[in-house]
Design an enzyme around this catalytic site. Structure first.
Site, PDB file in Angstrom:
ATOM      1  N   ARG A 102       1.087  -0.995   0.151  1.00  0.00           N
ATOM      2  CA  ARG A 102      -0.053   0.006   0.075  1.00  0.00           C
ATOM      3  C   ARG A 102       0.780   1.123   0.050  1.00  0.00           C
ATOM      4  O   ARG A 102       1.912   1.331   0.713  1.00  0.00           O
ATOM      5  CB  ARG A 102      -0.811   0.205   1.369  1.00  0.00           C
ATOM      6  CG  ARG A 102      -1.873  -0.955   1.416  1.00  0.00           C
ATOM      7  CD  ARG A 102      -3.143  -0.664   2.305  1.00  0.00           C
ATOM      8  NE  ARG A 102      -2.646  -0.037   3.437  1.00  0.00           N
ATOM      9  CZ  ARG A 102      -3.561   0.533   4.481  1.00  0.00           C
ATOM     10  NH1 ARG A 102      -4.843   0.497   4.190  1.00  0.00           N
ATOM     11  NH2 ARG A 102      -2.988   1.105   5.503  1.00  0.00           N
ATOM     12  N   THR A 106      -1.660   7.406  -0.101  1.00  0.00           N
ATOM     13  CA  THR A 106      -2.795   6.982  -0.782  1.00  0.00           C
ATOM     14  C   THR A 106      -3.525   5.795  -0.326  1.00  0.00           C
ATOM     15  O   THR A 106      -4.787   5.453  -0.344  1.00  0.00           O
ATOM     16  CB  THR A 106      -2.867   6.907  -2.353  1.00  0.00           C
ATOM     17  OG1 THR A 106      -2.166   5.881  -2.537  1.00  0.00           O
ATOM     18  CG2 THR A 106      -2.197   8.081  -2.687  1.00  0.00           C
ATOM     19  N   ASP A 198       0.267  -2.088  12.097  1.00  0.00           N
ATOM     20  CA  ASP A 198       0.727  -2.361  11.043  1.00  0.00           C
ATOM     21  C   ASP A 198       1.337  -3.933  11.155  1.00  0.00           C
ATOM     22  O   ASP A 198       2.385  -4.181  12.082  1.00  0.00           O
ATOM     23  CB  ASP A 198       1.723  -1.698  10.499  1.00  0.00           C
ATOM     24  CG  ASP A 198       2.239  -1.919   9.070  1.00  0.00           C
ATOM     25  OD1 ASP A 198       2.780  -3.080   8.879  1.00  0.00           O
ATOM     26  OD2 ASP A 198       2.126  -1.066   8.416  1.00  0.00           O
ATOM     27  N   ASP A 201       5.082  -4.758   9.960  1.00  0.00           N
ATOM     28  CA  ASP A 201       5.974  -4.007  10.999  1.00  0.00           C
ATOM     29  C   ASP A 201       6.013  -4.810  12.240  1.00  0.00           C
ATOM     30  O   ASP A 201       6.984  -4.973  12.613  1.00  0.00           O
ATOM     31  CB  ASP A 201       5.631  -2.599  11.343  1.00  0.00           C
ATOM     32  CG  ASP A 201       6.029  -1.962   9.753  1.00  0.00           C
ATOM     33  OD1 ASP A 201       6.780  -2.199   9.008  1.00  0.00           O
ATOM     34  OD2 ASP A 201       5.369  -0.618   9.823  1.00  0.00           O
TER      35      ASP A 201
END
Ligand code: PRP
Ligand code: URA
Length: 207
Positions: A102, A106, A198, A201
């Site tokens: 991603r 955006t 995330d 991560d």
């Protein structure tokens, strides 16, 4: 498009560990694997089987064996956190990879890698990606899997957002999403709220 909720208490216990911001990467990885076994088991519940028999040391025993090719497709990179769990319960599965990232601003996903097995038409394909947020990544992955010939596709995730479910319902109403939870909304950066942050991560300690 049906959503199948995984109701197992151990899945929900693991989900709370994943959501907890104090969970470090090593524990996050092992917990992701644990919850993924339960989710994948539910997602593969309808795999076709055929009657067969074996000889035990005492007598013949009839039963069922998997009678379909199974293909697991993790979306790189976070989907790798679910792959080994799926292979543990479906060890003869073939594996395909789709790389999607991603854009940080955006939130639109772009595809940077794809390697799918051949002859998917009769296969039971399980797409694994822990986070279904806007649904853009999953919809693109399913576009690619269908373009490769697959007709029986299911998606397994760990946290789905209502928006992502709606996206898939519009673009791929034939694909069931199997998840323990549907969270209510996304924040202005398109992260799931409350979500777990995330996933990639946290899985790999790249925070
Ligand atoms: C995450 C996640 C999904 C995607 C979900 O991946 O693993 O693939 O975002 O978001 P969406 O539903 O809005 O498309 P990300 O792009 O952060 O890449 P990563 O796995 O490499 O961290
Ligand atoms: N990707 C993640 O890893 N987490 C989110 O909340 C949304 C997309």
């Amino acid at each position: 498009m049906p959503v199948r909720l995984v109701d197992h208490p151990l899945a929900h216990d693991a989900l709370m560990t994943l959501r907890d911001q104090r969970t470090v990467a090593a524990d996050f990885r092992s917990t992701a694997r644990r919850i993924s076994v339960l989710i994948a088991a539910e997602a593969l519940r309808d795999v076709p089987t055929a009657q067969t028999s074996v000889q035990t040391v005492l007598a013949p025993a009839t039963g069922r064996r998997v009678a379909s090719d199974i293909v697991i497709v993790p979306v790189l990179r976070a989907g790798l956190g679910m792959l080994e769990a799926a292979l543990e319960i479906a060890p003869s599965a073939r594996v395909g990879y789709i790389g999607l990232k991603r854009d940080e601003h955006t939130a639109v996903a772009s595809r940077y890698y794809m390697n799918l097995p051949a002859k998917l038409h009769d296969s039971f394909v399980l797409l694994v990606d822990p986070m279904l947020a806007t649904g853009g990544s999953a919809a693109d992955a399913i576009d690619a899997i269908k373009a490769a010939g697959a007709t029986h596709i299911r998606m397994a995730c760990i946290v789905a957002a209502a928006e992502g479910v709606a996206t898939l319902e519009a673009r791929h109403p034939d694909v069931t999403v199997v998840t323990p939870v549907v969270d209510p909304h996304l924040n202005d950066r398109k992260y799931i709220v409350p979500g777990l942050g995330d996933f990639g991560d946290r899985l790999y300690g790249t925070l």
